[in-house]
Scaffold this active site. Structure first.
Site: not given
Ligand code: 4NP
Length: 146
Positions: A3, A9, A117
């Site tokens: 990420c 994440r 996100d």
């Protein structure tokens, strides 16, 4: 698992996939395309969400994605299109490029869906991320084990 910051994440993706494969056979790791958080623990909200499902990611520390990752891994999963582009910009050849995909394409490869996100949102964003990643990692585990 890649990420942007490697704190929200991809640490969850790493923890979830690790829970579904044999660590003697499959090396799972995560990284961020940006270096802002290198050395940091995962975000407390990711830690909390993981623990809710029995996934402990407190052993992880953020690191930056590097070209050597193309040599060390067969499959490289980006969480969103921006991460994907950042990774592809570091690729040296077609073989490197072929290793990279959007993780949610494991569920449906026709829509290029992104893992949102969750950094600037509330805790529900982390729950959503968890559910998306759990479904994708289930597919990845089946693919790797077959
Ligand atoms: P991640 O989330 O890419 O899922 O780790 C983010 C973490 C930090 C920032 C952005 C996204 N940041 O801007 O610091």
């Amino acid at each position: 698992m890649v990420c942007l910051g490697n704190i929200c994440r991809s640490p969850l993706a790493e923890g979830i996939l690790k829970s579904k494969v044999n660590s003697n056979e499959v090396l799972v790791d995560s990284a961020g395309t940006a270096a802002y958080h290198v050395g940091n623990l995962p975000d407390p909200r990711s830690i909390e969400t993981g623990l809710t499902y029995g996934i402990d990611i407190r052993n992880q520390r953020a690191r930056a994605f590097s070209q050597s990752d193309f040599d060390n891994f067969d499959l490289i999963y980006a969480m969103d299109r921006s991460n994907y582009k950042n990774i592809i910009n570091l690729a040296r050849n077609a073989e490197d490029i072929a290793k990279v995909s959007l993780i949610l394409n494991e569920i449906d490869s026709t829509v290029d869906r992104e893992v949102p996100d969750p950094y600037y949102g509330g805790t529900s964003g982390f729950e959503n991320v968890y559910q998306l990643l759990d479904a994708a990692c289930e597919r990845i585990a089946v693919r790797i084990l077959n």
